[in-house]
Design a protein around this motif. Structure first.
Motif, PDB file in Angstrom:
ATOM      1  N   LYS A 137      10.171  -1.425  -8.243  1.00  0.00           N
ATOM      2  CA  LYS A 137       9.653  -0.332  -7.423  1.00  0.00           C
ATOM      3  C   LYS A 137       9.466  -0.784  -5.983  1.00  0.00           C
ATOM      4  O   LYS A 137       9.775  -0.044  -5.038  1.00  0.00           O
ATOM      5  CB  LYS A 137       8.320   0.150  -8.001  1.00  0.00           C
ATOM      6  N   LEU A 138       8.972  -2.000  -5.807  1.00  0.00           N
ATOM      7  CA  LEU A 138       8.795  -2.544  -4.463  1.00  0.00           C
ATOM      8  C   LEU A 138      10.142  -2.671  -3.756  1.00  0.00           C
ATOM      9  O   LEU A 138      10.283  -2.292  -2.582  1.00  0.00           O
ATOM     10  CB  LEU A 138       8.104  -3.907  -4.553  1.00  0.00           C
ATOM     11  N   ALA A 139      11.144  -3.193  -4.461  1.00  0.00           N
ATOM     12  CA  ALA A 139      12.479  -3.337  -3.876  1.00  0.00           C
ATOM     13  C   ALA A 139      13.089  -1.974  -3.557  1.00  0.00           C
ATOM     14  O   ALA A 139      13.763  -1.804  -2.537  1.00  0.00           O
ATOM     15  CB  ALA A 139      13.384  -4.117  -4.826  1.00  0.00           C
TER      16      ALA A 139
ATOM     17  N   PRO B 224      18.924  -2.318   5.205  1.00  0.00           N
ATOM     18  CA  PRO B 224      20.051  -2.127   4.274  1.00  0.00           C
ATOM     19  C   PRO B 224      20.277  -3.324   3.365  1.00  0.00           C
ATOM     20  O   PRO B 224      20.876  -3.191   2.300  1.00  0.00           O
ATOM     21  CB  PRO B 224      21.242  -1.903   5.210  1.00  0.00           C
ATOM     22  N   GLN B 225      19.793  -4.510   3.766  1.00  0.00           N
ATOM     23  CA  GLN B 225      20.003  -5.706   2.955  1.00  0.00           C
ATOM     24  C   GLN B 225      19.286  -5.628   1.607  1.00  0.00           C
ATOM     25  O   GLN B 225      19.619  -6.360   0.673  1.00  0.00           O
ATOM     26  CB  GLN B 225      19.544  -6.962   3.719  1.00  0.00           C
ATOM     27  N   PHE B 226      18.311  -4.731   1.492  1.00  0.00           N
ATOM     28  CA  PHE B 226      17.557  -4.644   0.243  1.00  0.00           C
ATOM     29  C   PHE B 226      18.228  -3.747  -0.796  1.00  0.00           C
ATOM     30  O   PHE B 226      17.794  -3.711  -1.943  1.00  0.00           O
ATOM     31  CB  PHE B 226      16.138  -4.132   0.521  1.00  0.00           C
ATOM     32  N   ARG B 227      19.262  -3.035  -0.398  1.00  0.00           N
ATOM     33  CA  ARG B 227      19.948  -2.185  -1.375  1.00  0.00           C
ATOM     34  C   ARG B 227      20.571  -3.027  -2.478  1.00  0.00           C
ATOM     35  O   ARG B 227      20.471  -2.702  -3.664  1.00  0.00           O
ATOM     36  CB  ARG B 227      21.019  -1.344  -0.677  1.00  0.00           C
ATOM     37  N   ALA B 228      21.231  -4.112  -2.071  1.00  0.00           N
ATOM     38  CA  ALA B 228      21.854  -4.991  -3.066  1.00  0.00           C
ATOM     39  C   ALA B 228      20.798  -5.673  -3.929  1.00  0.00           C
ATOM     40  O   ALA B 228      20.996  -5.877  -5.135  1.00  0.00           O
ATOM     41  CB  ALA B 228      22.727  -6.034  -2.370  1.00  0.00           C
TER      42      ALA B 228
ATOM     43  N   GLU C 112      19.592  -3.095  -6.508  1.00  0.00           N
ATOM     44  CA  GLU C 112      20.599  -2.865  -7.546  1.00  0.00           C
ATOM     45  C   GLU C 112      20.673  -4.051  -8.502  1.00  0.00           C
ATOM     46  O   GLU C 112      20.867  -3.882  -9.712  1.00  0.00           O
ATOM     47  CB  GLU C 112      21.968  -2.606  -6.911  1.00  0.00           C
ATOM     48  N   ALA C 113      20.508  -5.262  -7.965  1.00  0.00           N
ATOM     49  CA  ALA C 113      20.538  -6.453  -8.821  1.00  0.00           C
ATOM     50  C   ALA C 113      19.336  -6.473  -9.762  1.00  0.00           C
ATOM     51  O   ALA C 113      19.459  -6.827 -10.941  1.00  0.00           O
ATOM     52  CB  ALA C 113      20.561  -7.714  -7.958  1.00  0.00           C
ATOM     53  N   LEU C 114      18.168  -6.069  -9.264  1.00  0.00           N
ATOM     54  CA  LEU C 114      16.974  -6.034 -10.116  1.00  0.00           C
ATOM     55  C   LEU C 114      17.094  -4.955 -11.188  1.00  0.00           C
ATOM     56  O   LEU C 114      16.550  -5.097 -12.286  1.00  0.00           O
ATOM     57  CB  LEU C 114      15.724  -5.804  -9.268  1.00  0.00           C
TER      58      LEU C 114
ATOM     59  N   GLN D  72       0.826  -1.205   0.000  1.00  0.00           N
ATOM     60  CA  GLN D  72       0.000   0.000   0.000  1.00  0.00           C
ATOM     61  C   GLN D  72       0.862   1.258   0.000  1.00  0.00           C
ATOM     62  O   GLN D  72       0.540   2.245  -0.667  1.00  0.00           O
ATOM     63  CB  GLN D  72      -0.938  -0.007   1.212  1.00  0.00           C
ATOM     64  N   PHE D  73       1.965   1.216   0.735  1.00  0.00           N
ATOM     65  CA  PHE D  73       2.869   2.368   0.742  1.00  0.00           C
ATOM     66  C   PHE D  73       3.470   2.578  -0.646  1.00  0.00           C
ATOM     67  O   PHE D  73       3.553   3.713  -1.136  1.00  0.00           O
ATOM     68  CB  PHE D  73       3.982   2.159   1.770  1.00  0.00           C
ATOM     69  N   THR D  74       3.886   1.487  -1.284  1.00  0.00           N
ATOM     70  CA  THR D  74       4.483   1.577  -2.618  1.00  0.00           C
ATOM     71  C   THR D  74       3.484   2.119  -3.628  1.00  0.00           C
ATOM     72  O   THR D  74       3.819   2.978  -4.452  1.00  0.00           O
ATOM     73  CB  THR D  74       4.989   0.196  -3.074  1.00  0.00           C
TER      74      THR D  74
END
Length: 315
Positions: A83-85, A95-99, A102-104, A20-22
């Motif tokens: 967009k979700l990532a 912070p684990q979602f930054r990588a 970037e991969a996506l 919902q936030f996204t």
């Protein structure tokens, strides 16, 4: 459901809450498409016992390949999951979602097992456009609305989602300007109501506005609302995308001209470029971020005889 392999000391947010936030960060024209992708992704994760926030590329790729859709639709799915990532990556608590994000970003849309059929790109000629508009000639509210809606599609080049969200306050019929407050990418722009041999779209909008006011005796907020049985206006809220598709499909059946809402947009863009209007002007009208999109998708190659008449060498 399996635990998330990227989990940290900070508990992950609720999937529905982050969705919902996204959705709240994108334009309404994109939100519906994103929501469909997120629903499909949630079903895929449930069937494969994955956490729905496990957006690692190999899982996303498996999801995309599992969808029997065209490559273009897969690109939209990938954009939604990126967009979700990105939403998660911007939160310092994760912070684990930054990588992952970037991969996506580097991930290419897989072509393996792509299904469906890419839509045929059609450009209507003058006579076909007139046949489309002439379907709705009666002095009824539904005819006034449908003619105005189709005229806006053909004479402004607005996207379907942009048309459905139009408010009367966004229209300056005296000057022929429409303000698009939430276009693709949630961008604002002003577009011209292009005139043809006549000021067809403005005339259609004025006739519809008068008929709508006569039927309700009040000023309405949204331009294109539903029409109930008995030719009565529905609630003051935008028609949905499905209703616009149905109007176009019914019109095509009645006049014998096959087209989609996007074909109307393509018809305008192609016609303006064929008349040698500057690419930046056409780009601004259509709301493209890059001129290359305007040229690649809307510039039609001229016939050989036309090229022979126009081309001259300098030697």
């Amino acid at each position: 459901m399996a635990n998330h392999p990227l989990v940290s000391a900070t508990p992950l947010p609720n999937f529905d809450a982050i969705i919902q936030f996204t959705l709240g960060t994108v334009a309404s024209s994109s939100a519906e498409t994103y929501q469909r992708t997120f629903d499909l992704w949630a079903d895929f994760c449930m069937n494969h016992r994955l956490h729905p926030l496990d957006l690692r590329p190999h899982h996303v790729q498996d999801f995309l390949i599992s969808q029997p859709v065209t490559k273009r639709t897969r690109q939209r799915h990938l954009a939604a999951l990126r967009k979700l990532a990105r939403t998660l990556a911007l939160d310092p608590n994760y912070p684990q979602f930054r990588a992952v994000y970037e991969a996506l970003r580097l991930m290419q849309t897989p072509e393996q097992n792509a299904g469906g059929k890419e839509r045929e790109r059609r450009v209507l000629n003058h006579h076909q456009v007139m046949r489309v508009l002439d379907v709705w000639q009666e002095d009824k509210l539904i005819h006034r609305r449908n003619r105005a809606l189709l005229a806006v599609l053909f004479y402004t080049g607005l996207r379907r989602a942009e048309v459905r969200m139009l408010r009367w306050a966004d229209l300056e019929l005296d000057t022929g300007i429409i303000r698009v407050r939430h276009g693709k990418g949630d961008k604002f722009r002003e577009v011209s109501i292009i005139t043809g041999q006549e000021d067809t779209a403005v005339h259609a909008l004025r006739a519809y506005q008068a008929a709508l006011h006569a039927a309700t005796n009040q000023n309405r907020e949204f331009v294109f609302c539903s029409i109930r049985k008995g030719d009565k206006p529905g609630k003051d809220k935008p028609v949905n995308v499905r209703a616009i598709n149905q109007i176009v499909e019914h019109t095509a059946q009645q006049c014998g001209v096959t087209f989609t809402p996007h074909d109307a947009r393509r018809t305008l863009g192609t016609d303006l470029l064929a008349q040698s209007f500057p690419v930046p002007d056409v780009q601004a009208q259509l709301g493209h971020s890059h001129a290359s999109t305007t040229i690649q998708n809307y510039a039609m190659p001229a016939q050989a005889r036309q090229r022979r008449k126009r081309f001259k060498t300098s030697y």
